[in-house]
Scaffold this motif. Structure first.
Motif, PDB file in Angstrom:
ATOM      1  N   ILE A 112      62.597  39.170  11.187  1.00  0.00           N
ATOM      2  CA  ILE A 112      64.268  39.718  10.733  1.00  0.00           C
ATOM      3  C   ILE A 112      64.894  40.190  11.783  1.00  0.00           C
ATOM      4  O   ILE A 112      65.763  39.914  12.075  1.00  0.00           O
ATOM      5  N   LYS A 113      64.193  41.062  12.421  1.00  0.00           N
ATOM      6  CA  LYS A 113      64.823  41.827  14.092  1.00  0.00           C
ATOM      7  C   LYS A 113      65.374  40.873  14.996  1.00  0.00           C
ATOM      8  O   LYS A 113      66.144  41.144  15.471  1.00  0.00           O
ATOM      9  N   ILE A 114      64.147  39.750  15.018  1.00  0.00           N
ATOM     10  CA  ILE A 114      64.470  39.172  16.245  1.00  0.00           C
ATOM     11  C   ILE A 114      65.585  38.254  15.710  1.00  0.00           C
ATOM     12  O   ILE A 114      66.367  38.034  16.308  1.00  0.00           O
ATOM     13  N   SER A 115      65.598  37.910  14.363  1.00  0.00           N
ATOM     14  CA  SER A 115      66.790  37.065  14.161  1.00  0.00           C
ATOM     15  C   SER A 115      67.718  37.397  14.317  1.00  0.00           C
ATOM     16  O   SER A 115      68.848  36.413  14.866  1.00  0.00           O
ATOM     17  N   GLN A 116      68.428  39.001  13.792  1.00  0.00           N
ATOM     18  CA  GLN A 116      68.892  39.656  14.150  1.00  0.00           C
ATOM     19  C   GLN A 116      69.512  39.610  15.828  1.00  0.00           C
ATOM     20  O   GLN A 116      70.839  38.951  16.161  1.00  0.00           O
ATOM     21  N   VAL A 117      69.221  39.675  16.490  1.00  0.00           N
ATOM     22  CA  VAL A 117      69.408  39.274  17.774  1.00  0.00           C
ATOM     23  C   VAL A 117      69.776  37.790  18.031  1.00  0.00           C
ATOM     24  O   VAL A 117      70.389  37.685  19.252  1.00  0.00           O
ATOM     25  N   ILE A 118      69.237  36.472  17.909  1.00  0.00           N
ATOM     26  CA  ILE A 118      69.909  35.583  17.770  1.00  0.00           C
ATOM     27  C   ILE A 118      70.864  35.216  17.831  1.00  0.00           C
ATOM     28  O   ILE A 118      71.749  34.637  18.370  1.00  0.00           O
ATOM     29  N   TYR A 119      71.258  35.539  16.345  1.00  0.00           N
ATOM     30  CA  TYR A 119      72.019  36.129  15.636  1.00  0.00           C
ATOM     31  C   TYR A 119      73.111  36.412  17.066  1.00  0.00           C
ATOM     32  O   TYR A 119      74.377  36.107  16.520  1.00  0.00           O
ATOM     33  N   ASN A 120      73.043  36.955  17.346  1.00  0.00           N
ATOM     34  CA  ASN A 120      74.055  38.121  17.670  1.00  0.00           C
ATOM     35  C   ASN A 120      74.256  37.433  19.209  1.00  0.00           C
ATOM     36  O   ASN A 120      75.424  37.272  19.405  1.00  0.00           O
ATOM     37  N   PHE A 121      73.689  37.153  19.869  1.00  0.00           N
ATOM     38  CA  PHE A 121      73.827  36.504  20.970  1.00  0.00           C
ATOM     39  C   PHE A 121      74.131  34.890  20.936  1.00  0.00           C
ATOM     40  O   PHE A 121      75.389  34.118  21.672  1.00  0.00           O
ATOM     41  N   GLY A 169      81.721  45.498  18.611  1.00  0.00           N
ATOM     42  CA  GLY A 169      81.298  45.691  19.185  1.00  0.00           C
ATOM     43  C   GLY A 169      79.972  46.557  19.544  1.00  0.00           C
ATOM     44  O   GLY A 169      79.106  47.554  20.690  1.00  0.00           O
ATOM     45  N   LEU A 170      78.890  46.514  18.430  1.00  0.00           N
ATOM     46  CA  LEU A 170      78.083  47.358  18.361  1.00  0.00           C
ATOM     47  C   LEU A 170      76.611  46.377  17.913  1.00  0.00           C
ATOM     48  O   LEU A 170      75.659  46.771  18.593  1.00  0.00           O
ATOM     49  N   GLY A 171      77.034  45.186  18.705  1.00  0.00           N
ATOM     50  CA  GLY A 171      76.070  43.490  18.121  1.00  0.00           C
ATOM     51  C   GLY A 171      75.001  44.143  19.293  1.00  0.00           C
ATOM     52  O   GLY A 171      73.866  43.759  18.943  1.00  0.00           O
ATOM     53  N   LEU A 172      75.647  43.975  20.276  1.00  0.00           N
ATOM     54  CA  LEU A 172      74.397  43.931  21.598  1.00  0.00           C
ATOM     55  C   LEU A 172      74.048  45.236  21.886  1.00  0.00           C
ATOM     56  O   LEU A 172      72.303  45.291  22.286  1.00  0.00           O
ATOM     57  N   ALA A 173      74.375  47.145  21.094  1.00  0.00           N
ATOM     58  CA  ALA A 173      73.739  47.288  21.314  1.00  0.00           C
ATOM     59  C   ALA A 173      72.236  47.897  20.482  1.00  0.00           C
ATOM     60  O   ALA A 173      71.532  47.564  20.332  1.00  0.00           O
ATOM     61  N   ILE A 174      73.014  47.158  19.442  1.00  0.00           N
ATOM     62  CA  ILE A 174      71.514  46.601  18.147  1.00  0.00           C
ATOM     63  C   ILE A 174      70.692  46.001  18.529  1.00  0.00           C
ATOM     64  O   ILE A 174      69.331  46.126  18.778  1.00  0.00           O
ATOM     65  N   ALA A 175      70.955  44.663  19.431  1.00  0.00           N
ATOM     66  CA  ALA A 175      69.946  43.555  19.416  1.00  0.00           C
ATOM     67  C   ALA A 175      69.754  44.460  21.448  1.00  0.00           C
ATOM     68  O   ALA A 175      68.211  45.197  21.053  1.00  0.00           O
ATOM     69  N   LYS A 176      70.209  45.815  21.859  1.00  0.00           N
ATOM     70  CA  LYS A 176      69.281  45.956  23.323  1.00  0.00           C
ATOM     71  C   LYS A 176      68.244  47.249  21.925  1.00  0.00           C
ATOM     72  O   LYS A 176      66.836  47.195  22.853  1.00  0.00           O
TER      73      LYS A 176
END
Ligand code: ADP
Length: 460
Positions: free
Chosen positions: A348-357, A420-427
């Protein structure tokens, strides 16, 4: 220490001297006895005995049975009591002049020690007498020595002590001055910097080139300053965010609600338009609050990473599917080259990162452009990359895009998906997975966002 030394010197000098005198008399009498009992007394033996007497502040005389002087030596001179009238026992006489009285006394007692008082030095003197039975005849020995050091001797020692004390104090003062300066200088400097910090100036620098303990303290304070400064930046961001990102939608909601109440309440078309704005703004607020809470939970470790084996290609395709509508809206062509790969991670978390990118790539791409999504599986790791040909990111902004609330374009530009939080969450997610991640970008040409997960985690 110096005072203690001086005190002990003054108090102990007399008893110590007394002790020393008694010991000296014993040594001299033993030496003379062994000399007298020797068969062949040579000049060397006599010289040694004389040296012992002269070096030890005594005067001595030896007489034989007839009262004839057979040896005498003197290092006291005027002070010697052997040629002065002294009272020993009940009789008063001069030992040198009336040896028979001295012999008579020793015949009775064989040895005696008596204390006399000298008018010349104002000190006590010791008079020691002993009878030796030699091989051929008897000998009678008298030794005289002062029991207390003479005043001049004490004065000399105290003077010496005074000079040494002054010298030591002088040297200590100089050494202490330089040491104190070396120690206190960096501390004074640090105090100045700490004052700066107390006034909210985070430029304070504690670095010091001094003793290692002070250097350690300076480094710790520098670290603390940096952390404080980060917290301060975060606080400022938060305040800015609240006033901008939360207050604006709230104002909009209020304004549109008032408009519905006063103007469009009876007009279904206008009313729906206005209600849509209110819904869009509440949706944005909802997302912002969700993102904020998710990020802080991720950063504080409240959210756990639930790793499991999953199909990475399938997971990526699902995300692409979710964003299909946005791609269609902007007429963006998506090209995907996805290797088959199984990952051991939190799906789920990895999907979130891909979604953000991917959603960022769509947001920052021009209409009718192309976006590439690749999964590259090599021996050790699996890499996912999202390549767009959009506006790109400037070199100055690149290091900051992973920070929370960071937006390259600061002007009023709010969409539901831009908090402005998407990449911070991905990180935070990628770091929790120990993934390597990054971005390469050129302004006007586009960006490539990627992450790499090691395959070590894969369970058999
Ligand atoms: P946001 O919700 O604003 O997209 P993100 O944390 O996802 O926040 O991204 C931070 C900033 O990084 C964005 O505001 C944007 O300026 C920049 N950015 C992210 N992805 C891209 C991209 N693919 N192209 C250009 N800029 C990007």
């Amino acid at each position: 220490m110096l005072s203690l030394l001086g005190f002990l010197l003054i108090v102990l000098i007399k008893p110590y001297y007394r002790q020393d005198r008694i010991k000296t008399i014993e040594t001299i009498s033993d030496t003379i006895e062994s000399l007298l009992l020797k068969d062949n007394v040579n000049k060397y033996d006599i010289d040694n005995t004389a040296k012992l007497v002269i070096g030890n502040n005594v005067c001595t005389i030896i007489v034989n049975e007839n009262g004839n002087e057979i040896y005498s030596s003197d290092s006291l001179g005027q002070l010697c009591m052997l040629d002065k009238k002294v009272t020993i026992g009940e009789e008063s006489y001069i030992i040198k002049n009336e040896p028979e009285k001295f012999i008579e006394m020793l015949k009775k007692e064989s040895s005696f020690t008596t204390t006399l008082y000298s008018d010349i030095t104002d000190t006590e003197m010791i008079m020691y007498g002993e009878q030796f039975k030699g091989n051929l005849a008897n000998y009678y020995l008298a030794i005289n020595t002062p029991l207390e050091p003479v005043e001049s001797y004490i004065n000399f020692i105290l003077n010496q002590y005074l000079y040494i004390a002054l010298f030591v104090i002088g040297v200590s003062l100089v050494v202490a001055f330089f040491l104190a300066k070396r120690i206190s200088k960096p501390i004074v400097k640090m105090k100045k910097e700490a004052n700066k910090l107390a006034q909210g100036n985070y430029d304070a620098k504690f670095e010091s080139k001094s003793f290692s303990e002070i250097n350690d303290l300076a480094n710790t304070l520098d670290d603390a300053t940096e952390k404080l400064s980060q917290v301060n930046e975060l606080r400022k961001d938060l305040v800015a965010n609240v006033s901008h990102d939360i207050k604006t939608p709230l104002t909009m909601i209020q304004a549109y609600a008032e408009m519905i109440k006063d103007i469009s309440g009876d007009d279904p078309i206008k009313r729906n338009e206005h209600l849509d704005v209110i819904l869009k703004e509440t949706e944005y607020l909802n997302k912002l609050v969700t993102d904020m809470s998710e990020l802080s939970k991720l950063q504080s470790g409240i959210i756990e990473i639930n790793r499991d084996n999953f199909d990475f290609k399938e997971c990526t395709n699902k995300v692409i599917e979710l964003l299909k509508q946005l791609l269609v809206e902007k007429n963006i062509k998506l090209v995907s080259n996805l290797d088959d790969a199984v990952l051991y991670a939190d799906e789920i978390k990895i999907s979130q990162v891909i979604y953000n990118f991917l959603s960022n790539a769509i947001k920052h791409s021009n209409n009718n452009s192309e976006i590439e999504v690749n999964i590259i599986d090599d021996e050790e790791k699996v890499r996912l990359e999202v390549i767009d040909h959009g506006e790109g990111i400037s070199e100055e902004a690149l290091p900051y895009i992973w920070d929370r609330y960071y937006k390259v374009d600061k002007k009023f530009n709010r969409t539901v998906n831009s908090t402005g939080l998407g990449l911070a969450i991905a990180k935070a997610i990628l770091e929790a997975h120990n993934a390597k991640y990054g971005v390469t970008s050129k302004i006007g040409e586009g960006s490539t966002f990627y992450f790499e997960l090691s395959k070590d985690y894969e369970e058999e």
